[in-house]
Scaffold this motif. Sequence first.
Motif, PDB file in Angstrom:
ATOM      1  N   ARG A   1       0.720  -8.284  -5.344  1.00 47.46           N
ATOM      2  CA  ARG A   1      -0.570  -9.061  -4.866  1.00 47.46           C
ATOM      3  C   ARG A   1       0.100 -10.610  -4.612  1.00 47.46           C
TER       4      ARG A   1
ATOM      5  N   GLY B   1       2.340   1.991  -3.231  1.00 51.25           N
ATOM      6  CA  GLY B   1       1.327   2.379  -4.393  1.00 51.25           C
ATOM      7  C   GLY B   1       0.883   3.917  -4.029  1.00 51.25           C
TER       8      GLY B   1
ATOM      9  N   ARG C   1       0.996  -3.778  -9.438  1.00 57.01           N
ATOM     10  CA  ARG C   1       0.073  -4.299  -8.431  1.00 57.01           C
ATOM     11  C   ARG C   1       0.046  -5.714  -8.358  1.00 57.01           C
TER      12      ARG C   1
ATOM     13  N   ARG D   1       0.970  -1.172   0.156  1.00 57.78           N
ATOM     14  CA  ARG D   1      -0.025   0.014  -0.128  1.00 57.78           C
ATOM     15  C   ARG D   1       1.057   1.315  -0.007  1.00 57.78           C
TER      16      ARG D   1
ATOM     17  N   GLN E   1      -0.549  -1.548 -13.425  1.00 55.68           N
ATOM     18  CA  GLN E   1      -0.872  -2.775 -13.261  1.00 55.68           C
ATOM     19  C   GLN E   1      -0.234  -3.953 -12.938  1.00 55.68           C
TER      20      GLN E   1
END
Length: 319
Positions: free
Chosen positions: A299, A106, A295, A103, A292
């Motif tokens: 993930r 990001g 992420r 987080r 993307q």
Amino acid sequence: MLGCAGIAWRRTLPAFADSRQAEVVAVASRDPGKAARFAERFGCDAVTGYERLLDRPDVEAVYLPLPTGLHAEWCERALRAGKHVLAEKPLATTAEEAGHLARLAGERGLVLRENRMFAHHTQHETVAKLLADGTLGELRVFSSTMAFPPLPATDVRYRPELGGGALLDAGYYPIQAALLLVPGELEVLGAALHRDPASGVDVRGSVLLGTSDGVTAQLTFGFEHSYRSSYELWGSQGRLTLERAFTPPQDWRPVLHMRWQDRAEDLTLSPCHQFLAAIDAFAAAVRVPDPQQEREHLRTAVRGAELVDAVRAQNRNRE
């Protein structure tokens, strides 16, 4: 670089030296002698203290090979200092820590990558394509092993306060390989860890993962074995085995051993310098960001940490 780890001396900094995409400008250690030794070999500045390196305006990104238990703290400090981060695996010791770091990266628009170097070897792309093309039929079982002989007693991987243990170290590879190659969402069905009474860390273990449609992943790992680094995919029609799956030398020519009911085939692949490939991929992500893609990378790092948490919980239930 923050910290003068053995993996950096043997593998990562030589790969940085081979890269045309990244340049090592400074190496930091709490021990001035260690920093000077690395700096002399790799032609960069020696810095005493990690904070001083993070304060340097000429440092664009940080490679972090510190012990696993220090990753969360120093990844966060590096991100808050405005640096992109390539952290040695695993990204953190828990899913909560990994999620927090994801987080934060990001929010700050910075690249944070777990140095999942084995996944950059082209052999796994070939395996994934063969699986997707139905060469083995439908996947039924994935099995994988990463284990090696006992380490020196002074190794940080025997220190629980520094994130030691086989699950976080050797176990990382089969868990991530399962996430890479097994379709569907994996859950922990069972786990067993054996702890060393002297150090208190787990030194070997086995894990059973499964998907909702019945595919299982059987994983083993440890510090108390003869060396093995492998995986096998067993399908409804055939099976594929790969040795030296996770730590092949850069000149190693991988061989995919494929077996069906009525025939066998051994497919020899080209060598791949997976450390260099991981570094160049990190540099490319910094220069041409793909939010993307970043992420998705994080993930997977967080999902791996969630599985590690679940393995620990399963093992506690057994005990």
